[in-house]
Design an enzyme around this catalytic site. Structure first.
Site, PDB file in Angstrom:
ATOM      1  N   SER A   1       0.873  -1.176   0.000  1.00  0.00           N
ATOM      2  CA  SER A   1       0.000   0.000   0.000  1.00  0.00           C
ATOM      3  C   SER A   1       0.903   1.217   0.000  1.00  0.00           C
ATOM      4  CB  SER A   1      -0.870   0.013   1.249  1.00  0.00           C
ATOM      5  OG  SER A   1      -1.452   1.286   1.441  1.00  0.00           O
ATOM      6  N   ASN A   2       0.389   2.335  -0.532  1.00  0.00           N
ATOM      7  CA  ASN A   2       1.159   3.577  -0.439  1.00  0.00           C
ATOM      8  C   ASN A   2       0.468   4.568   0.475  1.00  0.00           C
ATOM      9  OD1 ASN A   2       3.266   2.796  -2.155  1.00  0.00           O
ATOM     10  ND2 ASN A   2       1.964   3.157  -3.943  1.00  0.00           N
TER      11      ASN A   2
ATOM     12  N   GLY B   1      -0.978   6.844   6.078  1.00  0.00           N
ATOM     13  CA  GLY B   1      -1.621   6.592   7.375  1.00  0.00           C
ATOM     14  C   GLY B   1      -1.493   5.124   7.768  1.00  0.00           C
ATOM     15  N   LYS B   2      -1.746   4.239   6.799  1.00  0.00           N
ATOM     16  CA  LYS B   2      -1.627   2.795   7.090  1.00  0.00           C
ATOM     17  C   LYS B   2      -0.190   2.438   7.435  1.00  0.00           C
ATOM     18  CE  LYS B   2      -5.326   1.009   4.205  1.00  0.00           C
ATOM     19  NZ  LYS B   2      -5.643   0.268   2.988  1.00  0.00           N
TER      20      LYS B   2
ATOM     21  N   ASP C   1      -7.100  -5.463   3.040  1.00  0.00           N
ATOM     22  CA  ASP C   1      -8.254  -5.041   2.266  1.00  0.00           C
ATOM     23  C   ASP C   1      -9.371  -4.817   3.260  1.00  0.00           C
ATOM     24  OD1 ASP C   1      -9.204  -4.306  -0.270  1.00  0.00           O
ATOM     25  OD2 ASP C   1     -10.387  -6.130  -0.425  1.00  0.00           O
ATOM     26  N   SER C   2     -10.145  -3.767   3.039  1.00  0.00           N
ATOM     27  CA  SER C   2     -11.136  -3.423   4.056  1.00  0.00           C
ATOM     28  C   SER C   2     -12.361  -2.791   3.431  1.00  0.00           C
ATOM     29  CB  SER C   2     -10.510  -2.463   5.078  1.00  0.00           C
ATOM     30  OG  SER C   2     -10.035  -1.311   4.442  1.00  0.00           O
TER      31      SER C   2
ATOM     32  N   LYS D   1      -8.809   6.143  17.280  1.00  0.00           N
ATOM     33  CA  LYS D   1      -9.314   5.293  16.192  1.00  0.00           C
ATOM     34  C   LYS D   1      -8.285   4.216  15.844  1.00  0.00           C
ATOM     35  CE  LYS D   1     -10.676   4.883  11.432  1.00  0.00           C
ATOM     36  NZ  LYS D   1     -10.597   5.361  10.066  1.00  0.00           N
TER      37      LYS D   1
HETATM   38  P1  IMP Z   1      -8.990  -0.045   1.304  1.00  0.00           P
HETATM   39  O1  IMP Z   1      -8.992  -1.406   1.848  1.00  0.00           O
HETATM   40  O2  IMP Z   1      -8.014   0.861   1.995  1.00  0.00           O
HETATM   41  O3  IMP Z   1      -8.893  -0.011  -0.183  1.00  0.00           O
HETATM   42  O4  IMP Z   1     -10.390   0.608   1.698  1.00  0.00           O
HETATM   43  C1  IMP Z   1     -11.556   0.318   0.978  1.00  0.00           C
HETATM   44  C2  IMP Z   1     -12.629   1.317   1.314  1.00  0.00           C
HETATM   45  O5  IMP Z   1     -13.286   0.914   2.514  1.00  0.00           O
HETATM   46  C3  IMP Z   1     -12.169   2.735   1.563  1.00  0.00           C
HETATM   47  O6  IMP Z   1     -12.055   3.454   0.364  1.00  0.00           O
HETATM   48  C4  IMP Z   1     -13.280   3.273   2.428  1.00  0.00           C
HETATM   49  O7  IMP Z   1     -14.382   3.628   1.632  1.00  0.00           O
HETATM   50  C5  IMP Z   1     -13.670   2.053   3.255  1.00  0.00           C
HETATM   51  N1  IMP Z   1     -12.922   2.009   4.518  1.00  0.00           N
HETATM   52  C6  IMP Z   1     -12.033   1.069   4.924  1.00  0.00           C
HETATM   53  N2  IMP Z   1     -11.541   1.364   6.148  1.00  0.00           N
HETATM   54  C7  IMP Z   1     -12.138   2.513   6.514  1.00  0.00           C
HETATM   55  C8  IMP Z   1     -12.017   3.340   7.671  1.00  0.00           C
HETATM   56  O8  IMP Z   1     -11.252   3.084   8.631  1.00  0.00           O
HETATM   57  N3  IMP Z   1     -12.778   4.448   7.678  1.00  0.00           N
HETATM   58  C9  IMP Z   1     -13.612   4.778   6.658  1.00  0.00           C
HETATM   59  N4  IMP Z   1     -13.756   4.072   5.553  1.00  0.00           N
HETATM   60  C10 IMP Z   1     -13.016   2.917   5.481  1.00  0.00           C
END
Ligand code: IMP
Length: 219
Positions: free
Chosen positions: A28-29, A32-33, A89-90, A198
């Protein structure tokens, strides 16, 4: 594309499975992560490097499950660097929407012909839940750690952060769906929490602690 391979040392394909990890590339780039993950993994003696520093381009996320996407991203970074790789992934899963936006959280509005932005995603979410009394939802995060691109035993960890979906935004911190994600136990939306609070309680923190426990078990 430049393939940048580093000496993974103990992290190569032939290393025993329980060899401690020293250096891991984060697929990931997102700064924050990187900060969040580096702090916790640093305590376990693991140095984390962002894939961008090694010229690794973003991988596609084409799969319908979080775990497949996380594994794909981790393998991609491991393959191009020769280092062990960690990916996440989230997304937000809402009960009344049968798990949507889920794995499509980042593109929720775009999939309905809108733009790819947090504002458009939140507008679609509020609209989809209009008149709905069941506001339960959770953020989900899965982490995949591969020791090398063909690792047959990737470490997988997951975290769920339960809350309720608001119909009006609260707070100015965070990103994505945070202003609409309310945590009854903290009496605050995720966007009202100080970032450190958070980062200590989120789906990513829960998953990362699980991953660390697995790594410690293995060491
Ligand atoms: P990614 O896994 O970083 O690509 O996140 C996928 C998407 O899930 C993000 O673009 C947000 O829309 C949502 N998301 C994941 N984690 C969070 C969080 O901690 N806060 C708010 N949205 C989140």
């Amino acid at each position: 594309m430049n393939e940048v391979r580093e000496d993974g040392g103990a992290n190569t394909a032939s290393a025993p499975l329980n060899t401690p990890l020293k250096k891991v590339v984060l697929a990931s780039n997102n700064a924050g992560k990187l900060r969040e993950f580096a702090a916790l993994l640093g305590a376990a003696g693991i140095k984390l490097i962002a894939q961008g520093e090694l010229n690794v381009p973003e991988a596609e996320e084409p799969h319908p499950t979080f775990v497949e996407n996380a594994l794909t991203k981790a393998r991609h970074a491991a393959k191009l660097t020769g280092l062990p790789a960690l990916a996440d992934d989230s997304g937000l899963c809402v009960r009344a929407l049968r798990g949507a936006p889920g794995v499509y959280s980042a593109r929720y509005a775009q999939l309905a012909g809108g733009e790819k932005s947090d504002a458009a995603n939140n507008a679609r979410l509020v609209e989809a839940l209009q008149g709905e009394s069941d506001r339960r939802g959770y953020y989900y995060c899965v982490l995949a750690l591969v020791r090398h691109a063909d690792d047959p035993e990737p470490l997988i960890a997951e975290g769920r952060w339960h809350g309720e979906i608001l119909d009006a935004p609260r707070g100015a911190h965070g990103f994505g769906y945070d202003p609409y994600f309310f945590l009854p136990a903290l009496n605050a939306s995720a966007a009202e929490l100080e970032p450190a609070v958070k980062n200590a309680s989120s789906h990513r923190a829960i998953a990362l602690r699980q991953l660390l426990a697995r790594l410690t078990e293995e060491a």
